[in-house]
Scaffold this active site. Structure first.
Site, short mmCIF file in Angstrom:
data_model
loop_
_atom_site.label_atom_id
_atom_site.label_comp_id
_atom_site.label_asym_id
_atom_site.label_seq_id
_atom_site.Cartn_x
_atom_site.Cartn_y
_atom_site.Cartn_z
N GLU A 131 -7.01 3.56 -0.71
CA GLU A 131 -6.43 4.67 0.04
C GLU A 131 -6.55 4.47 1.55
O GLU A 131 -6.40 5.42 2.33
CB GLU A 131 -7.04 6.00 -0.37
CG GLU A 131 -6.90 6.31 -1.85
CD GLU A 131 -5.45 6.31 -2.33
OE1 GLU A 131 -4.56 6.61 -1.53
OE2 GLU A 131 -5.22 5.98 -3.51
N ASP A 222 2.08 0.90 -2.65
CA ASP A 222 1.94 0.95 -4.10
C ASP A 222 3.05 0.18 -4.81
O ASP A 222 4.25 0.37 -4.52
CB ASP A 222 1.97 2.40 -4.59
CG ASP A 222 0.84 3.23 -4.02
OD1 ASP A 222 -0.11 2.64 -3.47
OD2 ASP A 222 0.90 4.47 -4.13
#
Length: 732
Positions: A131, A222
């Site tokens: 993250e 992602d």
């Protein structure tokens, strides 16, 4: 047309994919992501020999791939050997590194590096930062774990004062004398790829190449954007976006060198030295803000985005600090505190010389319990997803069990310890035996806030409070009409169920167990369920005094509060008892100061998590569980039972039976707690817990007293009957 300078100093484009599925996610979700993203991406990519990528696959996903699709692993290994894929490492089970102790940070990274080398024969030098949550002290941990470089967002660098024109290379940073290289990932590319036409990306890169010959530009995001995110499978594969993108890169290979982070850091010098403030990607710093502040932040940025000064101002505007997810969501802090308890216990045992298979297995279970996804919430379900929270507790409880095994803690035993277990400057009580662990918070209404069923590694109180969220404004305004374009998950407004705007309800307290209510005489279950019941006492969430009574085979925590109800002084004393060989909590209540000439409506709220509604094998019953006529409906039923002495809940999938019995006739309400939350697929209603509320209209005896005893029996014989054949099969 490229200039001679641009052709002689080509732009280096590093495409970094991050493929991840969290611990606890459903097998069919793994499989769907594989079929929609990971496999088709590889199918397309293999045909473009001129292109190189850096690939990070998280540990939970890699373990699944090795077991379920070894042919995929073999294809990746071939690309690694051909020099076309660089394997990026990281912490094994994708924790937020600022959330875990430094020893576990280093341990997770080193363990995954060894595992990747064994599986793929690769030399791991770089890592994915989960993250992109960064604090400067992490630099030394990464270097100690053998990492040479990592990737963050350009947002981090802009927060340090750099301009976009300075972010076309990598920088070095340092902590405690350890030097680390860090690449800035382009936010512009994150929004272009794969949503915009490929030519827009080429045009953007062309401008960078013109202005900054020899630049290094990094896309890191992602892999699920390529097929798993809503509507992207058709866009990326069926409509040919990915092939068009790779064709465009190949057609411009004379000035775009699509390469790896490893090649870029070897071939180019650092652009300078930088110390970065704590942070994450921009959206994460918005999500962590308190809801009211987040709403103001969103309104302000929308007001300013058309202001001609905004491009100059916005790099000085930033949101919150990741660690405050533990404040915004106390449930996150509960998992964090439990994780810290296990980590401290594990490393204390290691420091005392405990070794062996059990302690190493406990370490892996701890690492799995550190997987980040359920510790926060933004555009993804995160902490709102019960199966992810349950998975964290499952692995942490399993680690605790293994530590007991490693240190020789067997047989029948019971203990009580006290400490500030949840880091709130108050003392909590931990009651434990070989079957159960009950965490009791006297300072928070004398509630039980965690109840671990050790046999099946399940926390019956992994609940979630209904609270306002900034995106609830979108729920109230309704779903958006599609315009035919593929939208980022940050922009979509899709309802998975109808009428979600009518389901927005907010709790004034955390839905745990032993919550003591005084209600109006005519109060209803619906009022309590909708959080509109008026409290006539001051016991919910208020501090109780506590003391622990110990016998060799029986321990009790006794809590007492002198409060008031309906304007009159009332004292509640309640005790929770656990025996050495037992799987039952014995609960006793004594109310003092009650009038004889009127009744008080007294209720004790229990919550049970991880036993969802909507299936016939999860139901309420009384009496004989095997007799279908004794069933009272699925666990989502709203029951209003009168003058009963027991109610049981069973989850046959878990193999768990929970029976609440009382010493005298009791009225019992039941209802579900459901939240309205957002995920990448849209807004949805999620079952969080089953509420069971025994309640009485009580009147004082001649001394103004009233009492009741209850037992909460936890039966896992069904689960244990399944475990034995599995254990025998594993042994053979």
């Amino acid at each position: 047309f490229m200039t001679e300078t641009q052709l002689s100093q080509p732009l280096r484009l590093c495409l970094v994919l991050h493929n991840h599925q969290p611990i606890g996610n459903f097998d069919h979700v793994f499989e769907q992501a594989y079929q929609d993203s990971y496999l088709p991406f590889l199918d397309v990519y293999e045909g473009y020999d001129l292109l190189k990528i850096s690939l990070h696959t998280s540990g939970p996903l890699m373990e699944w791939l090795v077991e379920r699709h070894p042919e995929y692993i073999e294809r990746v290994r071939h690309l690694v050997n051909a020099g076309r894929v660089e394997i990026i490492g990281g912490p094994f089970y994708e924790p937020i590194l600022t959330m875990i102790p430094g020893r576990d940070c280093v341990g997770q990274i080193e363990t995954y590096t060894r595992w990747l080398n064994d599986q793929l024969g690769c030399d791991v030098r770089g890592m994915w930062m989960p993250e992109r949550v960064w604090e400067q002290s992490l630099a030394s941990h990464l270097v100690d774990a053998g990492i040479h470089y990592t990737l963050l967002d350009d947002f981090h660098f802009k927060n340090a004062g750099l301009s976009g024109e300075q972010l076309h290379g990598y920088y070095i940073t340092e902590d405690d004398g350890r030097v680390l290289s860090i690449f800035p990932g382009s936010e512009r590319l994150r929004y272009l790829i794969p949503f915009a036409d490929p030519q827009e990306t080429i045009n953007y890169l062309g401008q960078v190449a013109h202005d900054h010959p020899g630049a290094v530009v990094v896309f890191g995001d992602d892999g699920e954007k390529f097929g798993t995110w809503p509507d992207t499978k058709q866009h990326v594969y069926d409509n040919g976006w990915l092939r068009q993108f790779f064709d465009a890169l190949s057609a411009n290979a004379e000035w775009i060198n699509t390469t790896t982070l490893a090649d870029a850091v070897t071939a180019t010098p650092p652009a300078g030295k930088i110390y970065l403030p704590e942070g994450s990607y921009r959206e994460m710093t918005e999500w962590v803000l308190p809801t009211d502040t987040q709403t103001q932040y969103e309104d302000l940025t929308h007001e300013m985005e058309h202001d001609p000064r905004w491009d100059r101002i916005k790099r000085f505007v930033r949101g919150g600090y990741w660690r405050n997810f533990k404040s915004k969501y106390p449930e996150s802090n509960e998992m964090y505190a439990r994780m810290m308890m296990v980590s401290n216990r594990l490393h204390a045992a290691v420091d005392e010389g405990v070794t062996g298979e059990a302690i190493e297995a406990a370490r892996i279970e701890l690492y799995r319990g550190q997987c980040n996804c359920s510790y926060w919430h933004g555009a993804f379900g995160g902490i709102y997803l019960p199966h992810l929270r349950n998975a964290v507790f499952n692995h942490l409880i399993a680690a605790d069990n293994l530590i007991d095994q490693a240190v020789g803690k067997t047989g029948d035993w019971v203990e009580a310890t006290t400490g500030d277990y949840n880091f709130n400057a108050h003392q909590e009580v931990r009651l434990a035996n070989g079957k159960l662990v009950a965490m009791v918070a006297p300072s928070a209404g004398g509630q039980i806030y965690e109840l671990d069923v050790r046999t099946i590694c399940h926390n019956l109180l992994a609940t979630l409070q209904r609270r306002p969220e900034a995106y609830h404004r979108k729920v109230l305004s309704g779903p958006s009409d599609g315009d035919g374009n593929v939208a980022s998950i940050h922009d979509r407004v899709v309802f998975k169920q109808e009428g979600l705007d009518q389901r927005l309800q907010y709790d004034a307290y955390a839905p745990k167990s032993l919550i003591d209510h005084f209600l109006a005489d005519d109060a209803t279950a619906e009022q309590l369920a909708s959080a509109t019941a008026q409290e006539h006492g001051d016991f919910v969430g208020r501090a109780y005094e506590a003391k622990v009574r110990k016998n060799p085979d029986r321990i009790q925590v006794v809590m007492n509060r002198e409060g008031s109800a309906y304007g009159m002084p009332i004292t509640i004393t309640k005790g929770v008892t656990l025996s050495a060989a037992g799987h039952t909590l014995e609960i006793a209540y004594l109310l003092e100061g009650l009038p004889q000439d009127r009744t008080h409506h007294f209720a004790v709220e229990f919550n049970f998590a991880g036993m969802p509604s909507g299936a016939d094998d999860r139901y309420f019953y009384r009496g004989d569980r095997e007799d279908p006529s004794h069933r009272l409906g699925q666990l989502g039923e709203r029951l209003d039972e009168t003058d009963v002495t027991e109610l049981a809940l069973v989850d046959q999938w878990l193999g768990l039976d929970v029976r609440l019995a009382t010493s005298g006739p009791t009225n019992i309400w039941t209802y579900p707690i459901e939240t309205v939350s957002q995920s990448e697929g849209g807004f949805e209603l999620v079952h969080q817990s089953v509420v069971v509320v025994p309640h009485w209209h009580v009147r004082g005896d001649s001394q103004g007293r009233w009492s009741v005893t209850m037992s909460l029996a936890i039966d896992t014989t069904l689960a244990e009957s399944r475990m034995q054949p599995e254990a025998e099969l594993a042994a053979t």
